[in-house]
Design a protein around this motif. Structure first.
Motif, PDB file in Angstrom:
ATOM      1  N   ALA A 240      56.728 -31.186 -40.534  1.00  0.00           N
ATOM      2  CA  ALA A 240      55.894 -30.617 -41.368  1.00  0.00           C
ATOM      3  C   ALA A 240      55.961 -29.239 -41.900  1.00  0.00           C
ATOM      4  O   ALA A 240      55.834 -28.701 -42.800  1.00  0.00           O
ATOM      5  N   ALA A 241      56.430 -28.402 -40.866  1.00  0.00           N
ATOM      6  CA  ALA A 241      56.514 -26.773 -40.919  1.00  0.00           C
ATOM      7  C   ALA A 241      57.762 -26.588 -41.804  1.00  0.00           C
ATOM      8  O   ALA A 241      57.752 -25.744 -42.593  1.00  0.00           O
TER       9      ALA A 241
ATOM     10  N   ALA B  50      49.751 -24.324 -47.768  1.00  0.00           N
ATOM     11  CA  ALA B  50      49.292 -23.961 -46.452  1.00  0.00           C
ATOM     12  C   ALA B  50      50.244 -24.165 -45.413  1.00  0.00           C
ATOM     13  O   ALA B  50      51.293 -24.847 -45.467  1.00  0.00           O
ATOM     14  N   THR B  51      49.853 -23.155 -44.322  1.00  0.00           N
ATOM     15  CA  THR B  51      50.820 -23.493 -43.204  1.00  0.00           C
ATOM     16  C   THR B  51      50.279 -24.466 -42.152  1.00  0.00           C
ATOM     17  O   THR B  51      49.285 -24.377 -41.905  1.00  0.00           O
ATOM     18  N   PRO B  52      51.055 -25.195 -41.977  1.00  0.00           N
ATOM     19  CA  PRO B  52      50.780 -26.630 -41.119  1.00  0.00           C
ATOM     20  C   PRO B  52      50.472 -26.175 -39.730  1.00  0.00           C
ATOM     21  O   PRO B  52      51.340 -25.415 -39.145  1.00  0.00           O
ATOM     22  N   GLN B  53      49.590 -26.626 -38.905  1.00  0.00           N
ATOM     23  CA  GLN B  53      49.228 -26.412 -37.369  1.00  0.00           C
ATOM     24  C   GLN B  53      49.755 -27.654 -36.706  1.00  0.00           C
ATOM     25  O   GLN B  53      50.193 -27.606 -35.574  1.00  0.00           O
TER      26      GLN B  53
ATOM     27  N   THR C 118      53.418 -35.882 -42.461  1.00  0.00           N
ATOM     28  CA  THR C 118      54.535 -36.374 -41.862  1.00  0.00           C
ATOM     29  C   THR C 118      54.295 -37.168 -40.475  1.00  0.00           C
ATOM     30  O   THR C 118      53.294 -37.236 -39.928  1.00  0.00           O
ATOM     31  N   HIS C 119      55.348 -38.267 -40.189  1.00  0.00           N
ATOM     32  CA  HIS C 119      54.879 -39.201 -39.215  1.00  0.00           C
ATOM     33  C   HIS C 119      56.211 -39.566 -38.438  1.00  0.00           C
ATOM     34  O   HIS C 119      57.295 -39.047 -39.230  1.00  0.00           O
ATOM     35  N   LEU C 120      56.211 -40.400 -37.634  1.00  0.00           N
ATOM     36  CA  LEU C 120      57.595 -40.985 -36.867  1.00  0.00           C
ATOM     37  C   LEU C 120      58.516 -41.684 -38.227  1.00  0.00           C
ATOM     38  O   LEU C 120      59.724 -41.824 -37.802  1.00  0.00           O
ATOM     39  N   ASP C 121      58.086 -42.034 -39.394  1.00  0.00           N
ATOM     40  CA  ASP C 121      58.791 -42.708 -40.219  1.00  0.00           C
ATOM     41  C   ASP C 121      59.414 -41.652 -41.158  1.00  0.00           C
ATOM     42  O   ASP C 121      60.024 -42.288 -42.227  1.00  0.00           O
ATOM     43  N   VAL C 122      59.310 -40.503 -40.717  1.00  0.00           N
ATOM     44  CA  VAL C 122      59.577 -39.366 -41.959  1.00  0.00           C
ATOM     45  C   VAL C 122      60.605 -38.577 -40.842  1.00  0.00           C
ATOM     46  O   VAL C 122      60.198 -37.855 -40.260  1.00  0.00           O
ATOM     47  N   SER C 123      61.948 -38.665 -41.280  1.00  0.00           N
ATOM     48  CA  SER C 123      62.850 -37.962 -40.487  1.00  0.00           C
ATOM     49  C   SER C 123      63.280 -36.370 -41.181  1.00  0.00           C
ATOM     50  O   SER C 123      62.566 -35.986 -42.317  1.00  0.00           O
TER      51      SER C 123
END
Length: 343
Positions: free
Chosen positions: A260-261, A276-279, A316-321
């Motif tokens: 995500a960053a 926006a800056t993701p946390q 983002t998640h485990l299926d997004v590389s």
């Protein structure tokens, strides 16, 4: 063009891995309505231990596990304090009011997702027959991808308890909050009388949430779960997916945060976008309204799913590389280069 779809709409879209599917296929099962499904029982025991509670209850969804908690903490005519943008207030169909005659008292969220302590104190009703009885403070972590830190949570729960309120945490993404802060799951839920833990978001299970709390609380919750249609039979098949997720997919949430960053960084370099800056694994992008329709069509052609609007949420998640992130940045960059040139 790649045949692989990149789905950035939510972390609820994850697919069970082959290893998770194998665990599900091999799951020992029983009839959970009788309390004898070994996989469900094990999931409940493991989750309670991981989060530092006496007991836990497996439910089909986070909406149901949250609702069970509200119904247990509050009686008819009671109210709970909750953020204006909290899932239990905004996105769960008004279930507490419809099914429990529980009045929500929404409070404006601060920019960091928190509820001001002064607002919490001000909205607690006096003991007077003209008012609903304030019984519960319900918070959410993460909220909109933002992390409510340990110090704030301690102050909020201490305030609630000092005023005679119970505390419930919608921990749909509490594992993200813990990983982002580098703290234990037990510490992440400190001060709460109950917590709902979702297994089907970033943890990657296909379905289910677990409500954690004191033993007598959970025993009473079984009756509400049955009344709400959550009494399942051979539920061990999906409970085993939750066990796999808790064993293998908590620490790896850091990868989602890093992706995500990087995605936010890459999109932030595109002129005309405000990022926006993701946390954690969720962040928002402000997209020019005039570009939304064309961007939506371009992403669909490029096999990228995203809910595009003037205030776009990307997850983002485990299926997004990491490679998916780079491809997404490239597609956005090329689109906006062409779009600006055509203006």
């Amino acid at each position: 063009m790649s045949e692989h779809w990149i789905d950035l709409r939510s972390d609820t879209v994850t697919q069970p891995s082959n290893a998770m599917r194998a665990a599900m296929q091999a799951a020992p099962v029983g009839d959970d309505a009788y309390g004898d499904d070994p996989s469900v029982n094990r999931l409940q025991e493991v989750t309670a231990e991981m989060f530092g509670f006496e007991a836990a209850l497996f439910a089909p969804s986070g909406t149901q596990s949250n609702l069970i908690a509200l119904l247990l903490h509050c009686a008819r005519g009671d109210e709970y304090l909750v953020g204006q943008h909290a899932h239990t207030y905004k996105y769960e169909g008004g279930g507490a009011a419809v099914l429990g005659s529980i009045q929500p008292q929404p409070i404006a969220n601060q920019l960091d997702g928190s509820l001001a302590l002064s607002d919490i104190a001000a909205y607690i009703k006096p003991d007077d027959m003209h008012f609903a009885r304030t019984r519960l403070l319900a918070l959410e972590n993460t909220i909109g991808g933002m992390v409510l830190g340990q110090d704030y949570m301690a102050q909020a729960t201490q305030l609630a308890h000092a005023r005679g309120l119970a505390t419930h945490l919608d921990g749909a993404r509490i594992c993200n909050a813990a990983v982002a802060q580098g703290i234990s799951l037990v510490d992440a839920v400190g001060g709460f009388d109950s917590v709902s833990v979702c297994l089907s978001k970033g943890l990657g299970a296909p379905v289910g949430s677990v409500l954690c709390g004191p033993k007598d609380f959970i025993e009473q919750g079984k009756r509400w779960r049955k009344m709400l249609g959550g009494g399942m039979r051979q539920a061990g098949i999906v409970a085993q997916a939750g066990l796999y997720a808790l064993a293998h997919n908590v620490g790896r949430l850091a990868d989602d945060h890093a992706n995500a960053a990087r995605l936010a960084q890459g999109l932030g370099e595109i002129s005309g976008l405000t990022v926006a800056t993701p946390q954690t694994n969720i962040f928002y992008v402000d997209v020019p309204l005039a570009a939304c329709d064309a961007l939506r069509a371009t992403l669909a052609r490029e096999r990228i799913r995203a809910t595009i609007g003037p205030h776009t949420r990307l997850v983002t998640h485990l299926d997004v590389s990491a490679l998916d992130v780079e491809r997404t940045i490239a597609v956005f960059t090329a689109f906006f280069n062409d779009w600006r040139a055509a203006q």
